[in-house]
Structures are given as structure tokens and as C-alpha cells.
Design an enzyme around this catalytic site. Sequence first.
Site, mmCIF file in Angstrom:
data_model
loop_
_atom_site.group_PDB
_atom_site.id
_atom_site.type_symbol
_atom_site.label_atom_id
_atom_site.label_comp_id
_atom_site.label_asym_id
_atom_site.label_seq_id
_atom_site.Cartn_x
_atom_site.Cartn_y
_atom_site.Cartn_z
ATOM 1 N N TYR A 137 4.943 7.291 1.423
ATOM 2 C CA TYR A 137 5.405 6.700 0.374
ATOM 3 C C TYR A 137 4.567 6.518 -0.602
ATOM 4 O O TYR A 137 4.560 5.324 -1.142
ATOM 5 C CB TYR A 137 6.337 5.563 0.559
ATOM 6 C CG TYR A 137 7.561 5.315 -0.104
ATOM 7 C CD1 TYR A 137 7.786 6.008 -1.103
ATOM 8 C CD2 TYR A 137 7.899 3.844 -0.234
ATOM 9 C CE1 TYR A 137 8.867 5.533 -2.160
ATOM 10 C CE2 TYR A 137 9.019 3.568 -1.245
ATOM 11 C CZ TYR A 137 9.357 4.460 -2.008
ATOM 12 O OH TYR A 137 10.218 3.876 -2.924
ATOM 13 N N LEU A 172 -10.580 0.291 11.469
ATOM 14 C CA LEU A 172 -10.128 0.393 10.242
ATOM 15 C C LEU A 172 -8.716 -0.437 9.966
ATOM 16 O O LEU A 172 -7.810 -0.440 11.055
ATOM 17 C CB LEU A 172 -9.721 2.098 9.958
ATOM 18 C CG LEU A 172 -8.605 2.315 8.748
ATOM 19 C CD1 LEU A 172 -9.464 2.364 7.402
ATOM 20 C CD2 LEU A 172 -7.992 3.801 9.158
ATOM 21 N N ASP A 174 -5.283 -0.989 7.863
ATOM 22 C CA ASP A 174 -4.527 -0.105 6.860
ATOM 23 C C ASP A 174 -3.862 -1.230 6.443
ATOM 24 O O ASP A 174 -2.828 -1.634 6.939
ATOM 25 C CB ASP A 174 -3.874 1.230 7.259
ATOM 26 C CG ASP A 174 -3.226 1.948 5.906
ATOM 27 O OD1 ASP A 174 -3.712 1.914 4.913
ATOM 28 O OD2 ASP A 174 -2.271 2.647 6.302
ATOM 29 N N CYS A 177 0.859 -0.368 5.674
ATOM 30 C CA CYS A 177 0.717 0.900 6.609
ATOM 31 C C CYS A 177 1.952 1.870 6.571
ATOM 32 O O CYS A 177 1.932 3.079 6.813
ATOM 33 C CB CYS A 177 0.337 0.646 7.859
ATOM 34 S SG CYS A 177 1.658 -0.243 8.631
ATOM 35 N N TRP A 179 4.825 3.706 7.389
ATOM 36 C CA TRP A 179 5.267 4.506 8.679
ATOM 37 C C TRP A 179 4.339 5.006 9.456
ATOM 38 O O TRP A 179 4.523 5.826 10.621
ATOM 39 C CB TRP A 179 6.403 5.513 8.274
ATOM 40 C CG TRP A 179 7.867 5.031 7.806
ATOM 41 C CD1 TRP A 179 8.783 4.540 8.546
ATOM 42 C CD2 TRP A 179 8.105 4.541 6.651
ATOM 43 N NE1 TRP A 179 9.656 4.050 7.908
ATOM 44 C CE2 TRP A 179 9.484 4.226 6.426
ATOM 45 C CE3 TRP A 179 7.764 5.076 5.330
ATOM 46 C CZ2 TRP A 179 10.269 4.001 5.471
ATOM 47 C CZ3 TRP A 179 8.350 4.783 4.110
ATOM 48 C CH2 TRP A 179 9.737 4.236 4.094
ATOM 49 N N LEU A 199 5.215 -5.301 6.143
ATOM 50 C CA LEU A 199 6.020 -6.517 5.898
ATOM 51 C C LEU A 199 7.467 -5.789 6.352
ATOM 52 O O LEU A 199 8.497 -6.851 6.430
ATOM 53 C CB LEU A 199 6.085 -7.133 4.487
ATOM 54 C CG LEU A 199 4.823 -7.944 4.265
ATOM 55 C CD1 LEU A 199 4.988 -8.632 2.867
ATOM 56 C CD2 LEU A 199 4.746 -9.188 5.399
ATOM 57 N N GLN A 203 9.763 -0.179 8.980
ATOM 58 C CA GLN A 203 8.549 0.652 9.014
ATOM 59 C C GLN A 203 7.894 0.213 10.289
ATOM 60 O O GLN A 203 7.420 0.988 11.038
ATOM 61 C CB GLN A 203 7.654 0.458 7.882
ATOM 62 C CG GLN A 203 8.248 0.842 6.683
ATOM 63 C CD GLN A 203 7.253 0.473 5.446
ATOM 64 O OE1 GLN A 203 6.413 -0.522 5.326
ATOM 65 N NE2 GLN A 203 7.486 1.282 4.416
ATOM 66 N N CYS A 365 10.359 7.338 -12.778
ATOM 67 C CA CYS A 365 8.938 7.167 -12.548
ATOM 68 C C CYS A 365 8.127 8.712 -12.928
ATOM 69 O O CYS A 365 7.176 8.586 -13.443
ATOM 70 C CB CYS A 365 8.677 6.842 -10.892
ATOM 71 S SG CYS A 365 9.021 5.041 -10.586
HETATM 72 C C1 LIG Z 1 4.696 1.792 -1.211
HETATM 73 S S1 LIG Z 1 4.617 1.337 0.688
HETATM 74 C C2 LIG Z 1 3.070 2.567 0.982
HETATM 75 C C3 LIG Z 1 3.269 2.759 2.564
HETATM 76 C C4 LIG Z 1 1.972 3.444 2.928
HETATM 77 N N1 LIG Z 1 0.709 2.952 2.612
HETATM 78 C C5 LIG Z 1 2.046 5.025 2.322
HETATM 79 O O1 LIG Z 1 1.248 5.408 1.757
HETATM 80 O O2 LIG Z 1 2.909 5.569 2.975
HETATM 81 C C6 LIG Z 1 3.767 -0.047 0.470
HETATM 82 C C7 LIG Z 1 3.538 -0.873 1.901
HETATM 83 O O3 LIG Z 1 3.000 -2.100 1.611
HETATM 84 C C8 LIG Z 1 3.412 -3.216 2.282
HETATM 85 N N2 LIG Z 1 3.352 -4.505 1.911
HETATM 86 C C9 LIG Z 1 3.588 -5.029 0.694
HETATM 87 N N3 LIG Z 1 3.105 -6.168 0.729
HETATM 88 C C10 LIG Z 1 2.545 -6.408 1.910
HETATM 89 C C11 LIG Z 1 1.913 -7.738 2.244
HETATM 90 N N4 LIG Z 1 1.735 -8.978 1.399
HETATM 91 N N5 LIG Z 1 1.362 -7.768 3.549
HETATM 92 C C12 LIG Z 1 1.280 -6.450 4.159
HETATM 93 N N6 LIG Z 1 1.978 -5.305 4.084
HETATM 94 C C13 LIG Z 1 2.479 -5.181 2.692
HETATM 95 C C14 LIG Z 1 4.963 -2.651 2.546
HETATM 96 O O4 LIG Z 1 5.526 -3.369 3.834
HETATM 97 C C15 LIG Z 1 4.982 -1.353 2.739
HETATM 98 O O5 LIG Z 1 4.436 -0.732 4.057
#
Ligand SMILES: C[S@@+](CC[C@H](N)C(=O)[O-])C[C@H]1O[C@@H](n2cnc3c(N)ncnc32)[C@H](O)[C@@H]1O
Length: 403
Positions: A137, A172, A174, A177, A179, A199, A203, A365
Amino acid sequence: MFVKNQLSNWIDGMRAQLTLPLRIELWNGQQVDLSSEAPRVTIRLPNVASARYLLTPSLSNLGAAYVEGAIEVKGKARDMIAVVNALARTSLKAEGKFARLARSFHHSKQKDAEAIRYHYDVSNEFYQQFLDPHMVYSCAYFENGDEDLASAQLKKIDHILRKIALQPGQTLLDIGCGWGALVIRAAQRYNARCVGVTLSENQYALARQRVREAGLEHLIEIRLQDYRDVRGQFDRITSVGMFEHVGLRHLPEYFTAIHNLLAPDGVVMNHGITTTDPDNGETPYGGGEFIEKYVFPHGELAHIGHVLRAMQQGALEVSDVENLRRHYARTCAIWTDNFEAHGDQVRALAGDKRYRIWHVYLAGCAYAFEQDWISLYQIVGRKAGQRSAALPWSRQHMYPAAT
Ligand SMILES: C[S@@+](CC[C@H](N)C(=O)[O-])C[C@H]1O[C@@H](n2cnc3c(N)ncnc32)[C@H](O)[C@@H]1O
């Protein structure tokens, strides 16, 4: 009577200024076309009261009216956004180009967790309707420009893993992360020992299942955890599509946290959306307000200059910056097409209102990236002041060897 007169004046005014493939269908069945061109978009006003949305046509106003069912809009989402944007431009002169709400959100862990749940915990099936099978995503990477979405998403992950020069067996983290696609790839290709934090409970559950199914539990730990609660040090850190949630004021703290989580010779890659307004303003014509209200509560975009400054404040040296704006415009356009193609399933899974919200959001978007109102940057960084040997001298390692 007063509204009818206003509307009729407004239509005359619009016809004088614009040639739009737009049909306006009034509550009494009357149809008015704004140009002689065949209409590609129809806005139906079901009653007199709904005319007010057209009289003040910002992206936010019209988007809200569509989502709330106060007006009906028919047409491809891409055409809808283009038409609404043209209308919004006409009414915006008095407000200034980047009318920004005077706000900068406080981001507590609890508030951020609520905002994430609002956006991400719709249901995994919902996201499966428009994402690729790996459920990535974030912006894909179209290395040659002709890839399908699934390959472009894997190419994006590989591009990132090469950028951070991930070595076999390294650790590493991430952040955000999703999914789990990136950590799974890093473990499969590099035997990396990964921690992924999210969070979103949905997921978390599906990412853990995917790790189990891939037989990678010995290498990957998925946590339902705020990145501010992660302890320890990692050779490499990635954050993809996450820092949009951090908030402008909190960017230096975010990068400081990354600094503290990086091993001395570590490398970080931050991939995320920026605004192109140098003053960190909203996207023009009310698009940002719509997203704030319906899609990403408390999301805030910074200008790339602001991000680089915040990285430095977090004691990180910026070693590489790449703009992938066009890639995100294409990614969002593909998501929008997928979303429209699965419209019935989406409505059945998430209801008509959420269908409308995401419809406007995805197409909006795509449009905003195309227009260069918003952008996407990948930034590689290291701890400032380290005599780092982690990265090669040139950028050649970022590109697969030609076969
Ligand atoms: C747009 S998604 C991107 C997910 C993934 N990286 C990808 O490229 O498919 C944003 C991610 O950031 C996580 N997220 C947002 N704020 C966060 C926080 N404070 N701590 C941990 N994860 C967070 C969300 O739960 C979600 O998994």
C-alpha cells in the site's frame, strides 16, 4: 427561487469561462450541459438545497456532498476529479492558492493508533479489491514503465533493499510494515532478521499469517507496536508510506528515534509523500480538507526541504534522494481502475459511503500526483558524523546488473 436564480447565473458564468464535458441534472429532470462536447460526467442535484454545493465548488465541498449522498456524480473517477477541479479553480481566486487550515496536530500514541485503525482496519478483503496480491500500500516502482502493478511493487521493494545495501543476515526494522511484503522479501532474498511494526490489527494478523505460510517465522517478527516503543538497534531501517502519519511538528523526533534505533554504521530509507507547497501547505482547492475529514485523520504532508531539514535535526546525514512522483500517479491510477472494476464487491464489503470516500480519494490522489501538487521521495540516510563504510561510493548498487 433565490437559489434557482443563483444557480442559473452560476451556470451562465461557468459556460462563459469553461468548456467542460459536464452535464448538470436538476431535481426537476432538466439537463444542462456545460459544453457542446458529449458529457463524460453528470452531476445530479436531487433537490434545490443541493445546489449550494455547486455554488461553492471546492474539492472538499463537492467530495463531501458526493460521499454524504447529497449529490450524485456519474462518470469515471478520473474525469470526475478533473471536472470538479476545474470548477473548484474558478471559485478559489479569493481564497488564495494554498488556503491552509491553521493547524498542526498533536500526535499522541493513542490518537495515532485511532487514526490508523480508522484508515486501515476497514477489512483486509476491502484492500484486496484494489491492491496487488502482495498487498503493498505505497508507491510502486515502474522501472521500465510497462510493468503490471504486482511486478512494479516487487521492483519497488527490491529497489529499496538494494538502496540500503542490505547484507545477508543483517537485522532490519520495517516501520509501518503493512501486510508484511517488504520483510518477507528481505528474509527470502537476504536471510535478513526482520522486525516489522504496524498499528493496524488487521495488518498484524494477516502479516503474521503470511510469514507463517512462507515458513519465515524464524527470521521475521511482526509486532502490533508503535515505532516509538521499539527498542534495540538495527543494521537497516525502512519506513515506507508511514511518515505521512507522523505530523509536521514531530518529524525531528521521528528522525531522532530512527537515529537511536540505527546501528552505528546503519542505513535508513524513508519513502513517503510530500507536498510541493514550499510552506508545507494543503493541496490546492480543498483536496487536503477532504482527506483530513474522511480518509486520513491527522495526516500531514511536509515539503521535501522540510523533511531533509528534519532529518538533519534528527542527526541523520542524507545520502541519496529520488523523486518517484510519476510512479505514484500511475500506482494510484491503477488502484482507481481496480477499485472501479470491483465496485460491487467493495460496496458489499464496506458500504456505499466508504466506496464513495475511497473512490474520490484514490482518483483525487492520482490527479494530485499528476498535477505535481504532491510528490513522493525516497531518501537514504545514515547517522551523521559516522565514517560509514556501509554504502558504496557510487549509486551503481541501486540498479540490477544488466543481463
Ligand atoms: C500506507 S501503510 C504502508 C504499509 C507498507 N509499508 C507498504 O508499503 O505497503 C502505512 C503503515 O504505517 C503504519 N503506521 C503508521 N503510524 C505508525 C506508528 N506510529 N507506529 C508503527 N506503525 C505505524 C500503519 O499501521 C501502516 O502499516
